[in-house]
Design an enzyme around this catalytic site. Structure first.
Site, short mmCIF file in Angstrom:
data_model
loop_
_atom_site.label_atom_id
_atom_site.label_comp_id
_atom_site.label_asym_id
_atom_site.label_seq_id
_atom_site.Cartn_x
_atom_site.Cartn_y
_atom_site.Cartn_z
N CYS A 191 0.66 -1.09 -0.04
CA CYS A 191 0.09 0.08 0.12
C CYS A 191 0.96 1.21 -0.16
O CYS A 191 1.51 1.55 0.93
CB CYS A 191 -0.77 0.11 1.31
SG CYS A 191 -1.77 1.39 1.61
N CYS A 223 -0.08 3.93 2.77
CA CYS A 223 0.51 3.39 3.97
C CYS A 223 2.05 3.82 4.19
O CYS A 223 2.39 4.05 5.48
CB CYS A 223 0.54 1.73 4.17
SG CYS A 223 -1.26 1.07 4.10
#
Length: 273
Positions: A34, A37
């Site tokens: 991600c 993230c």
């Protein structure tokens, strides 16, 4: 100061739920693949260093039981837990200023903010040797923290330690939008110091410019802005538009919402246009 920890299905109850009865826990549900993230990661690491909380990082791909129990559907998903219950949170990347506002709302205290407040109190009391000691300690504890670098640079400028101030500000780069403009404004204080001590000329405008620089360094921002504005009205090109640029630096130092900024930004616009 809090800390950051990796948590898993097998120790989530102990490291998150049980600890949340002692100190707030910010759970970062993330995935290695991600991108957002990875953007959020350094912001939360900074939070772990500054605030009285725990940042618990959980990889949803390796710990699906907890992720499912907390109904995590997208990442990053951040949940703030106190006394075993979720009290707030967000999905996605929250900009650092908004994250700080959320932490204040959740009554999660920043030890760094408290230490900077203590320094301000010592400054008001005139205990400059104590302030130097406190900044030295903060710079050891937070050697790369931009807020610490900027506040320490302001202090060293007031102590005539200009090279030290420039050294502290040098790591702050243009892509750091939250801090770069303010760092440039603090660098302008170094120029103000030079103009205050050694005016570059003897004429009326040079004298007024020098006086405005001295007033800025003394924290008399409104009086300084008035003088700089008068120079803009008289000769916009003086010192390569230096008076207008000086006003912009003061606006940055005070912040856009400061009443003096609002008033003199309006006055400057009227003079210019």
């Amino acid at each position: 100061m809090g800390y950051s920890i990796d948590v898993y299905d097998h120790n989530f109850e102990e490291e998150v739920l049980e600890k949340s009865y002692e100190i707030p826990v910010i759970v970062d549900f993330y995935a290695v693949w991600c991108g957002p993230c990875q953007m959020l990661k350094p912001i939360l690491e900074k939070v772990a260093q500054e605030y009285d909380c725990i940042v618990a990082k959980l990889n949803i791909d390796e710990n699906q039981s907890i992720a499912q129990a907390f109904r995590v559907e997208g990442v990053p998903d951040v949940k703030i837990i106190r006394n075993g219950e979720i009290i707030d949170g967000f999905v996605g990347v929250l900009p650092e200023p908004q994250l700080r506002e959320l932490l204040v709302k959740c009554n999660i205290k920043s030890q760094l903010d408290e230490k900077l407040d203590a320094i301000r109190q010592e400054l008001l009391a005139g205990n400059r040797s104590k302030v130097a000691e406190l900044f030295a300690s903060l710079l050891t504890q937070y050697p790369e923290h931009r807020r610490v670098l900027i506040e320490a640079a302001k202090f060293y400028i007031s102590e005539d330690k200009l090279e030290k101030a420039e050294e502290l500000l040098s790591p702050i780069q243009m892509d750091e939008r939250e801090f770069f403009a303010e760092a440039q404004a603090v660098k302008a204080l170094i120029q103000f110091k030079a103009e205050c001590v050694n005016p570059s000329g003897n004429g009326e405008l040079e004298s007024k410019f020098s006086r405005a620089c001295c007033l800025t360094l003394d924290g008399e921002h409104e009086s300084a802005l008035q003088l700089f504005l008068e120079i803009v009205e008289t000769d916009r090109q003086f010192k390569s538009d230096g008076a207008r640029k000086a006003m912009l630096s003061i606006f940055e130092l005070l912040g856009n919402n400061h009443p003096v900024t609002k008033e003199y930004r309006k006055r400057l616009m009227m003079v210019l246009y």
